[in-house]
Design a protein around this motif. Structure first.
Motif, PDB file in Angstrom:
ATOM      1  N   THR A   1      37.984  51.729  30.136  1.00  0.00           N
ATOM      2  CA  THR A   1      37.012  50.684  30.447  1.00  0.00           C
ATOM      3  C   THR A   1      37.571  49.325  30.027  1.00  0.00           C
ATOM      4  N   ALA A   2      38.159  49.262  28.843  1.00  0.00           N
ATOM      5  CA  ALA A   2      38.746  48.011  28.365  1.00  0.00           C
ATOM      6  C   ALA A   2      39.968  47.617  29.199  1.00  0.00           C
ATOM      7  N   VAL A   3      40.770  48.599  29.577  1.00  0.00           N
ATOM      8  CA  VAL A   3      41.949  48.332  30.408  1.00  0.00           C
ATOM      9  C   VAL A   3      41.514  47.760  31.750  1.00  0.00           C
ATOM     10  N   ASN A   4      40.538  48.388  32.380  1.00  0.00           N
ATOM     11  CA  ASN A   4      40.060  47.915  33.677  1.00  0.00           C
ATOM     12  C   ASN A   4      39.436  46.529  33.566  1.00  0.00           C
ATOM     13  N   ALA A   5      38.733  46.252  32.479  1.00  0.00           N
ATOM     14  CA  ALA A   5      38.128  44.932  32.281  1.00  0.00           C
ATOM     15  C   ALA A   5      39.209  43.863  32.137  1.00  0.00           C
ATOM     16  N   ALA A   6      40.273  44.185  31.405  1.00  0.00           N
ATOM     17  CA  ALA A   6      41.370  43.232  31.235  1.00  0.00           C
ATOM     18  C   ALA A   6      42.073  42.962  32.559  1.00  0.00           C
ATOM     19  N   ILE A   7      42.267  44.007  33.344  1.00  0.00           N
ATOM     20  CA  ILE A   7      42.902  43.838  34.652  1.00  0.00           C
ATOM     21  C   ILE A   7      42.022  42.974  35.551  1.00  0.00           C
ATOM     22  N   ALA A   8      40.724  43.190  35.513  1.00  0.00           N
ATOM     23  CA  ALA A   8      39.800  42.424  36.346  1.00  0.00           C
ATOM     24  C   ALA A   8      39.854  40.940  36.007  1.00  0.00           C
ATOM     25  N   LEU A   9      40.055  40.614  34.729  1.00  0.00           N
ATOM     26  CA  LEU A   9      40.141  39.207  34.324  1.00  0.00           C
ATOM     27  C   LEU A   9      41.404  38.533  34.853  1.00  0.00           C
ATOM     28  N   LYS A  10      42.460  39.296  35.054  1.00  0.00           N
ATOM     29  CA  LYS A  10      43.742  38.735  35.477  1.00  0.00           C
ATOM     30  C   LYS A  10      43.951  38.816  36.983  1.00  0.00           C
ATOM     31  N   SER A  11      43.078  39.476  37.694  1.00  0.00           N
ATOM     32  CA  SER A  11      43.249  39.672  39.126  1.00  0.00           C
ATOM     33  C   SER A  11      42.571  38.566  39.912  1.00  0.00           C
ATOM     34  N   ASN A  12      43.075  38.345  41.090  1.00  0.00           N
ATOM     35  CA  ASN A  12      42.434  37.441  42.040  1.00  0.00           C
ATOM     36  C   ASN A  12      42.164  36.053  41.475  1.00  0.00           C
ATOM     37  N   ILE A  13      43.099  35.516  40.727  1.00  0.00           N
ATOM     38  CA  ILE A  13      42.935  34.178  40.177  1.00  0.00           C
ATOM     39  C   ILE A  13      43.271  33.162  41.260  1.00  0.00           C
ATOM     40  N   THR A  14      42.353  32.267  41.498  1.00  0.00           N
ATOM     41  CA  THR A  14      42.581  31.190  42.448  1.00  0.00           C
ATOM     42  C   THR A  14      42.667  29.897  41.655  1.00  0.00           C
TER      43      THR A  14
END
Length: 157
Positions: free
Chosen positions: A42-55
């Protein structure tokens, strides 16, 4: 038991949907180093979500002079003037960019973009070049110290 890395072209899953022996042995070995049951996915996925799709924002600059502002940190400055442009890095006392601040630069106009050092500022670059090389050239500024910035990219004298 000897553990070896299976070749990259060896399938990990067999026709029955099970791990092949080589891959099974490899995963079991890795599980002894860091059991998957100990991983907080859950923490890994949350961290990935923060770094993904940055505009990032693009600051379009038309004038012949520009001084970087706090809002440029982490974003792109696009210079599209037909005339020469002088872009100044202000001293830390005026705009205290944090160490590690990155500003990307793009010269989309025909006007040569040259970086200038504000009072006390030092720009370091290969062969001390401080201008973008041509239309559509790009470069990056990276703040290394209080008043020290690294300029790298497609540069000329």
């Amino acid at each position: 038991m000897a553990i070896r890395n299976p070749p990259i072209d060896v399938a990990a899953i067999d026709a029955g949907g099970r791990f092949t022996k080589d891959w099974y042995d490899r995963f079991k070995y890795l599980d002894t180093l860091q059991p998957l049951s100990d991983v907080d996915f859950t923490a890994v996925n949350a961290a990935i979500a923060l770094k993904s799709n940055i505009t990032r924002s693009i600051n379009q600059i038309a004038g012949s002079t520009y001084t970087f502002v706090a809002g440029d940190a982490g974003n792109v400055c696009q210079f599209y003037s037909a005339s020469a442009v002088t872009a100044t890095i202000p001293p830390n006392s005026s705009v205290p960019f944090p160490f590690g601040t990155q500003i990307d630069l793009i010269q989309t106009g025909t006007g040569k973009v040259t970086l200038a050092q504000g009072s006390g500022v030092t720009i370091v670059s290969i062969t001390s070049y401080k201008s973008l090389s041509a239309q559509y050239a790009a470069a990056t500024l990276l703040k290394l110290d209080t008043n020290v910035w690294q300029l790298s990219g497609s540069l000329i004298a």
